[in-house]
Scaffold this active site. Sequence first.
Site, mmCIF file in Angstrom:
data_model
loop_
_atom_site.group_PDB
_atom_site.id
_atom_site.type_symbol
_atom_site.label_atom_id
_atom_site.label_comp_id
_atom_site.label_asym_id
_atom_site.label_seq_id
_atom_site.Cartn_x
_atom_site.Cartn_y
_atom_site.Cartn_z
ATOM 1 N N ASP A 144 0.760 -1.485 -0.076
ATOM 2 C CA ASP A 144 0.166 0.699 -0.472
ATOM 3 C C ASP A 144 0.564 1.423 0.214
ATOM 4 O O ASP A 144 1.413 1.602 1.119
ATOM 5 C CB ASP A 144 -0.934 0.265 1.465
ATOM 6 C CG ASP A 144 -1.868 -1.592 1.178
ATOM 7 O OD1 ASP A 144 -1.734 -2.669 0.754
ATOM 8 O OD2 ASP A 144 -2.580 -0.691 1.948
ATOM 9 N N LYS A 207 -6.801 3.166 -3.814
ATOM 10 C CA LYS A 207 -7.329 3.327 -1.818
ATOM 11 C C LYS A 207 -7.548 4.723 -1.856
ATOM 12 O O LYS A 207 -6.758 5.711 -1.996
ATOM 13 C CB LYS A 207 -6.519 2.851 -1.607
ATOM 14 C CG LYS A 207 -6.815 2.727 0.267
ATOM 15 C CD LYS A 207 -5.427 2.228 0.815
ATOM 16 C CE LYS A 207 -5.483 2.102 2.627
ATOM 17 N NZ LYS A 207 -3.990 1.398 2.888
ATOM 18 N N LYS A 243 -10.623 -0.017 -2.780
ATOM 19 C CA LYS A 243 -10.651 -0.406 -1.203
ATOM 20 C C LYS A 243 -10.655 0.833 -0.842
ATOM 21 O O LYS A 243 -10.407 2.036 -0.765
ATOM 22 C CB LYS A 243 -8.625 -0.288 -1.154
ATOM 23 C CG LYS A 243 -8.473 -0.759 0.252
ATOM 24 C CD LYS A 243 -6.700 -0.933 0.804
ATOM 25 C CE LYS A 243 -7.090 -1.318 2.878
ATOM 26 N NZ LYS A 243 -5.649 -1.999 3.164
#
Length: 307
Positions: A144, A207, A243
């Site tokens: 991430d 995300k 996400k």
Amino acid sequence: MPLDMAWVRSARANTSAIERRAATLPGRRSIKKDWQAAWLARAISCIDLTTLAGDDTPGRVARLCAKARRPVAPELLDALGLPDLTVGAVCVYHDMIGPAVDALQGTGIPVAAVSTGFPAGLSPWHLRLAEIGESVAAGAREIDIVISRRHVLTGDWQALYDETRAMREACGPAHMKAILATGELGTLRNVARASYVAMMAGADFIKTSTGKESVNATLPVSLVMIRAIREFHERTGIRVGYKPAGGISKAKDALMYLALIKEELGDRWLRPDLFRFGASSLLGDIERQLEHHVTGAYSASWRHALA
């Protein structure tokens, strides 16, 4: 793919229409009984069970991984006919990758690591790239990364593309989730443009948040990002995952996000390879709801403690 500035500049966001669409979702979608239990089980399979605290220890991570392997009480899973249900991944800082990999050995549950100077993304550039390589070498199968928000705020889309693409290359075989930190991007139009640039640069997921901003995942932001994903797929044939992270702690909130995904992207995105929740406390409330479904009674939250 190469950066397509005409596509990026064409992005628009009708804020009032987006907020109106998001506001109507809870009133139009009510999921009950067996269907609710099934949707909540699907939500569990899409959770990145997360601990990102300064006082994380190998013991805490090991307990979190035990919960990831058996996210719901065995008797409830047996009653639901889902004895092998697990979460989508476990997300930790770099130093905790080793303990997480050891604790998840043989389960198939991937370890995700936050990287690139998380959460601000302001560490020296060469260190951000090196951190990615170190995390992949330590066993992280998902990375991430955080984008440089200043590139979005100043409209330097080429710099954002170049950095994100370099990070993607540094990830190698690992999947890369690009954190946009949407609460710090100023406008929904910026969110849309940053989404396109991240996907063009090779992000496997986009995300919403680090979970450390004052405003994290929201339905309006999600709608903008999801529609960017849909258009990207229509134009390129490439599926990019989504996400939402930060502030999603209730089962009913998870149902709203799943309903939004189903309506905007379709069933294919309701799987862990294309959808994840970034959450630490969501699982506890889902487990309480599933116990109510099986037994007809709500339990105290302490009976489903995490870590």
